[in-house]
Design a protein around this motif. Structure first.
Motif, mmCIF file in Angstrom:
data_model
loop_
_atom_site.group_PDB
_atom_site.id
_atom_site.type_symbol
_atom_site.label_atom_id
_atom_site.label_comp_id
_atom_site.label_asym_id
_atom_site.label_seq_id
_atom_site.Cartn_x
_atom_site.Cartn_y
_atom_site.Cartn_z
ATOM 1 N N LEU A 62 0.853 -1.186 0.000
ATOM 2 C CA LEU A 62 0.000 0.000 0.000
ATOM 3 C C LEU A 62 0.885 1.231 0.000
ATOM 4 O O LEU A 62 1.663 1.451 0.932
ATOM 5 C CB LEU A 62 -0.904 0.005 1.235
ATOM 6 C CG LEU A 62 -1.888 1.188 1.334
ATOM 7 C CD1 LEU A 62 -2.949 1.086 0.238
ATOM 8 C CD2 LEU A 62 -2.534 1.230 2.717
ATOM 9 N N ALA A 63 0.765 2.038 -1.061
ATOM 10 C CA ALA A 63 1.507 3.297 -1.138
ATOM 11 C C ALA A 63 0.614 4.412 -0.615
ATOM 12 O O ALA A 63 -0.532 4.559 -1.047
ATOM 13 C CB ALA A 63 1.921 3.580 -2.579
ATOM 14 N N VAL A 64 1.120 5.194 0.318
ATOM 15 C CA VAL A 64 0.361 6.277 0.947
ATOM 16 C C VAL A 64 1.055 7.597 0.628
ATOM 17 O O VAL A 64 2.207 7.813 1.009
ATOM 18 C CB VAL A 64 0.267 6.097 2.476
ATOM 19 C CG1 VAL A 64 -0.575 7.214 3.087
ATOM 20 C CG2 VAL A 64 -0.312 4.736 2.821
ATOM 21 N N LEU A 65 0.342 8.491 -0.075
ATOM 22 C CA LEU A 65 0.874 9.809 -0.418
ATOM 23 C C LEU A 65 0.173 10.870 0.413
ATOM 24 O O LEU A 65 -1.051 10.884 0.511
ATOM 25 C CB LEU A 65 0.654 10.117 -1.903
ATOM 26 C CG LEU A 65 1.685 9.581 -2.896
ATOM 27 C CD1 LEU A 65 1.294 9.971 -4.315
ATOM 28 C CD2 LEU A 65 3.074 10.116 -2.582
ATOM 29 N N VAL A 66 0.946 11.757 0.992
ATOM 30 C CA VAL A 66 0.406 12.861 1.797
ATOM 31 C C VAL A 66 0.751 14.169 1.094
ATOM 32 O O VAL A 66 1.921 14.441 0.793
ATOM 33 C CB VAL A 66 1.006 12.860 3.217
ATOM 34 C CG1 VAL A 66 0.416 14.003 4.033
ATOM 35 C CG2 VAL A 66 0.741 11.526 3.901
ATOM 36 N N GLY A 67 -0.276 14.980 0.798
ATOM 37 C CA GLY A 67 -0.066 16.247 0.127
ATOM 38 C C GLY A 67 0.173 17.377 1.104
ATOM 39 O O GLY A 67 -0.118 17.279 2.295
ATOM 40 N N GLU A 68 0.725 18.486 0.599
ATOM 41 C CA GLU A 68 0.949 19.656 1.451
ATOM 42 C C GLU A 68 -0.355 20.224 1.975
ATOM 43 O O GLU A 68 -0.374 20.915 2.995
ATOM 44 C CB GLU A 68 1.712 20.732 0.662
ATOM 45 C CG GLU A 68 3.173 20.385 0.407
ATOM 46 C CD GLU A 68 3.922 21.520 -0.259
ATOM 47 O OE1 GLU A 68 3.254 22.416 -0.838
ATOM 48 O OE2 GLU A 68 5.161 21.521 -0.215
ATOM 49 N N ASP A 69 -1.471 19.958 1.242
ATOM 50 C CA ASP A 69 -2.771 20.458 1.697
ATOM 51 C C ASP A 69 -3.446 19.525 2.694
ATOM 52 O O ASP A 69 -4.587 19.753 3.100
ATOM 53 C CB ASP A 69 -3.700 20.689 0.502
ATOM 54 C CG ASP A 69 -3.954 19.423 -0.305
ATOM 55 O OD1 ASP A 69 -3.390 18.370 0.056
ATOM 56 O OD2 ASP A 69 -4.711 19.490 -1.283
#
Length: 353
Positions: A151-158
């Motif tokens: 599972l790839a989890v991406l966290v954005g600056e927003d």
């Protein structure tokens, strides 16, 4: 046929035309001369004569021989452009819109809420065109789900968080997951995914990437999955199609079926809404003025929403029958568009702190 200028109509003709249009927009039924005679100092015969003149001009039509008249699409356009008196949203309506769109959270939540809100307030289908945006990313982690998936989890600056399942080569070392995640995070920060991908591809191609074969393969797999998924992302959020099944519409189920089928053509609806991007305020598309809804005889009211720099980032609107309450809905769609732009700006500012 082109509609005549309002100035070519007599005062009596303009008044009768206005009453017919407003009556039709109110209940969706043809308006007869006897109905109008109650509010005019004219006999039904005189009113019928004027209505016949308006019919010859292409502004009114009689659906049946003995029925009253209703406005044609040409007549509706003349009314909307030259006679309609818009009614600004009430204080209560403005408060509901601002309350529903306030707060923090993912952008997608605000967009979905806007579509549902427009549907509720208009009793039509509410639509929001999702802005084409590339969020700047902050961090990525990869969590193993088994021998062949992670599972790839991406966290954005927003603050937005997105998850994707990435296939793994058989026997992938968990250490390779950590190495790949650290490598990607170091190159993601402050960049969009596309920008980071270009940088990583250059490094991998030139063999400057300090990665072993397993981690390199994982990085390339992850980027491929993410890019493919983003390309499929829907551009429209639609709510409230059931509102189109009111008592008047139930008398013409085939038209309603065509309208709902039209709305399902998301790419074509998005293309129609895109025509409103350059408008200063709401644009109105009536019936056959747009090819998509020409057969179902439906109208669209759409207004662009902007970021803090004034750049258009999307469009909101309502879709319904041609007998929409244009005077009420045009300013409501405009106000909602402005409120959504402010809400998205507040979310961006909150995530940037």
């Amino acid at each position: 046929m082109p509609s005549p200028p309002l100035l070519e109509l007599s005062d009596r003709a303009r008044e009768i035309f206005r009453l017919v249009v407003e009556g039709y927009l109110g209940d969706g039924q043809p308006v007869g001369s006897k109905t109008l005679a109650g509010g005019l100092d004219l006999s039904p015969a005189s009113i019928r004569s004027v209505m016949a003149d308006l019919e010859r001009l292409g502004l009114l039509a009689a659906p049946h021989t003995s029925a009253g008249r209703l406005p044609t699409e040409t007549g509706l356009r003349l009314f909307v452009d030259g006679m309609m008196q818009v009614a600004e949203p009430s204080a209560a309506e403005r408060a509901v819109i601002e309350r529903e769109l306030s707060g923090s959270g993912p952008v997608e939540t605000a967009l979905a809420r806007t579509s549902a809100l427009l549907s509720s307030l208009s009793a039509c289908a509410g639509v929001v065109m999702v802005p084409a945006r590339e969020p700047r990313l902050q961090q990525m982690s990869i969590v193993p789900l088994g021998d062949d998936r992670a599972l790839a989890v991406l966290v954005g600056e927003d603050g937005d968080v997105e998850n994707r399942v990435v296939p793994l080569a058989s026997g992938t070392d968990p250490a390779a997951l950590e190495q790949a995640a650290n490598y990607i995070t170091a190159r993601l920060q402050g960049r969009t995914l596309a920008e980071a991908a270009r940088a990583m591809h250059r490094e991998i191609a030139s063999e400057r990437a300090e990665l072993d074969a397993a981690a390199r393969d994982l990085v390339e797999r992850g980027l491929a999955v993410w890019s493919e998924d983003a390309a499929r992302r829907p551009v429209l959020i639609v709510r409230g199609q059931a509102n189109l099944l009111d008592e008047v519409a139930m008398g013409d189920l085939e038209r309603v079926r065509m309208l709902i089928d039209d709305i399902e053509r998301s790419e074509q609806v998005a293309a129609l809404l895109d025509n409103a991007r350059d408008a200063d305020g709401a644009r109105i598309f009536i019936g056959s003025e747009n090819k998509l809804f020409s057969l179902s005889g439906s109208s669209v009211i759409a207004s662009p929403y902007r970021d803090r720099e004034g750049k258009v980032i999307g469009v909101v609107g309502v879709i319904g029958p041609t007998r929409l309450n244009y005077a009420r809905l045009v300013p409501m769609v405009d106000f909602t568009a402005r409120s959504l732009g402010l809400s998205l700006d507040a979310r961006a500012g909150h995530s940037g702190r």
